[in-house]
Design a protein around this motif. Structure first.
Motif, PDB file in Angstrom:
ATOM      1  N   LEU A  93      99.811 -24.701  -0.194  1.00 24.43           N
ATOM      2  CA  LEU A  93      98.618 -24.210   0.494  1.00 24.43           C
ATOM      3  C   LEU A  93      98.449 -24.856   1.863  1.00 24.43           C
ATOM      4  N   ASP A  94      99.487 -25.552   2.320  1.00 24.78           N
ATOM      5  CA  ASP A  94      99.500 -26.178   3.643  1.00 24.78           C
ATOM      6  C   ASP A  94      98.289 -27.084   3.836  1.00 24.78           C
ATOM      7  N   ASN A  95      98.173 -28.040   2.918  1.00 26.97           N
ATOM      8  CA  ASN A  95      97.058 -28.981   2.931  1.00 26.97           C
ATOM      9  C   ASN A  95      97.640 -30.402   2.881  1.00 26.97           C
ATOM     10  N   PRO A  96      98.038 -30.964   4.019  1.00 29.29           N
ATOM     11  CA  PRO A  96      98.667 -32.289   4.030  1.00 29.29           C
ATOM     12  C   PRO A  96      97.842 -33.387   3.364  1.00 29.29           C
ATOM     13  N   PRO A  97      96.511 -33.437   3.537  1.00 26.00           N
ATOM     14  CA  PRO A  97      95.762 -34.490   2.834  1.00 26.00           C
ATOM     15  C   PRO A  97      95.888 -34.392   1.313  1.00 26.00           C
ATOM     16  N   ALA A  98      95.890 -33.171   0.783  1.00 31.04           N
ATOM     17  CA  ALA A  98      96.053 -33.015  -0.667  1.00 31.04           C
ATOM     18  C   ALA A  98      97.448 -33.464  -1.096  1.00 31.04           C
ATOM     19  N   LEU A  99      98.453 -33.113  -0.322  1.00 35.81           N
ATOM     20  CA  LEU A  99      99.813 -33.550  -0.641  1.00 35.81           C
ATOM     21  C   LEU A  99      99.899 -35.070  -0.662  1.00 35.81           C
ATOM     22  N   ALA A 100      99.324 -35.720   0.343  1.00 33.79           N
ATOM     23  CA  ALA A 100      99.353 -37.183   0.402  1.00 33.79           C
ATOM     24  C   ALA A 100      98.593 -37.788  -0.778  1.00 33.79           C
TER      25      ALA A 100
END
Length: 355
Positions: A217-224
């Protein structure tokens, strides 16, 4: 029943066995997958459950070149899930040997796992009609939302499978986004960077759901955030270079941690999540963790015990202080198969080495 037979820990040259579906076939009849076994003998009196049938569809759908036997298993598991689902997208969980449901349709863990299995089949299975039927049932189930974070996490894993195959699948994207929200952000305290105050079972599935939501979903904070959760889980479940997973009793924050009984489902969840993290990030720590997960079944664990039976292909039900529980039920056998399916990830680690 337990036995203690210490074996040498795997070495650098150990060979990963291919997953065997022999015991899964032994536990499966023309209706579904039996939940329990005494040693390798099916216990029909305990019936079937959607939880296990769904996980059976996951592992069958992951096989890149399924045998005729695995294809038959997938067809039966899909038919079981279709029968378990009602018109509103909820699922029954428990079916007696008399082919009568013993519960009402609901949105518990079994709903999430059913969507995991259906999403995996819809995305990966090589037979078009199975993909189509699985997609139909997934879409119906994806219209619902569970309250429990774990149920949503399992459903998210199926949604992620579909989104990888079909990035425009809106029901899957919406479900994945809602799952990440339901799981919630990790606690800012580095001593307990987890959304809840207790760790229970299949904990790594929650971290994996957040990771795939961040990635797809192109959500870098969630990935981190998901990677931070998974790294902590890996750290607290590693002892002297091998996995020492949380016991079936779980672990409540600010309380002493128990060491037994350890369940194969914890190892399988870690293997899945770390394989996903390895694919997304390329980080060698994740490849090494998958190797540790496989090694746990081969004897590199707290008891130095092999946790499966090569003669049957079944996985043992748990690691106790006295050795393995020799019963070979569906959950533990599915955990074994699922983990061994990541053997290609170990090949990458062996070829490139830790960095």
């Amino acid at each position: 029943m337990t036995v203690r037979a210490t074996v040498p820990a795997p070495t650098a040259g150990w060979t990963v066995p291919a997953p065997s579906f022999a015991h899964l076939a032994r536990l499966t009849d023309d209706t579904g997958l039996f939940e329990h076994a005494r040693h390798a003998t099916v216990r029909r009196e305990h019936g079937y459950c959607t939880d296990d049938v769904a996980r059976g569809l996951v592992v069958a759908s992951r096989e890149p070149d399924p045998s005729a036997e695995v294809m038959r298993l997938a067809e039966r598991y899909l038919a079981f899930l279709a029968h378990a689902q009602n018109a509103h997208g909820a699922f029954h969980n428990r079916l007696g040997f008399n082919r009568t449901w013993t519960d009402q349709p609901g949105l518990g863990d079994w709903w999430g796992r059913a969507l995991w299995g259906l999403g995996t089949a819809a995305a990966r299975y090589p037979v078009p009609w199975i993909r189509q039927e699985a997609l139909l049932a997934f879409t119906r189930g994806a219209s619902r939302r569970a309250v429990a974070p774990r149920a949503m996490a399992f459903a998210a894993l199926g949604a992620a499978e579909l989104l990888r195959a079909d990035p425009g699948n809106e029901p899957a994207a919406a479900l994945l986004a809602d799952a990440a929200t339901t799981i919630g952000p990790p606690d800012p305290d580095p001593r307990w960077p987890w959304p809840q105050q207790q760790l229970t079972y299949a904990n790594a599935a929650l971290a994996e759901a957040v990771i795939v939501a961040g990635d797809l979903l192109d959500n870098p904070p969630a990935l981190a955030a998901g990677l931070r959760m998974l790294k902590w889980l890996l750290d607290i479940q590693t002892s002297d270079g091998h996995l020492s997973v949380l016991p079936s009793a779980g672990w409540q924050r600010d309380t002493p941690r128990l060491r037994h009984d350890q369940q194969p489902i914890e190892v399988a969840a870690l293997a899945d999540a770390c394989a996903t993290a390895a694919t997304i990030t390329g980080g060698q720590i994740w490849y090494a963790a998958v190797r540790q997960s496989i090694a746990w079944f081969l004897g590199d664990n707290d008891g130095g015990q092999v946790m499966w039976d090569p003669a049957t292909g079944g996985g043992y039900d748990g690691l106790t202080p006295h050795g393995p529980n020799l019963n070979q039920g569906a959950e533990s056998t599915l955990a074994l198969i699922s983990t061994l399916q990541h053997r290609a990830t170990v090949t990458v680690f062996n070829n490139e080495g830790p960095k």
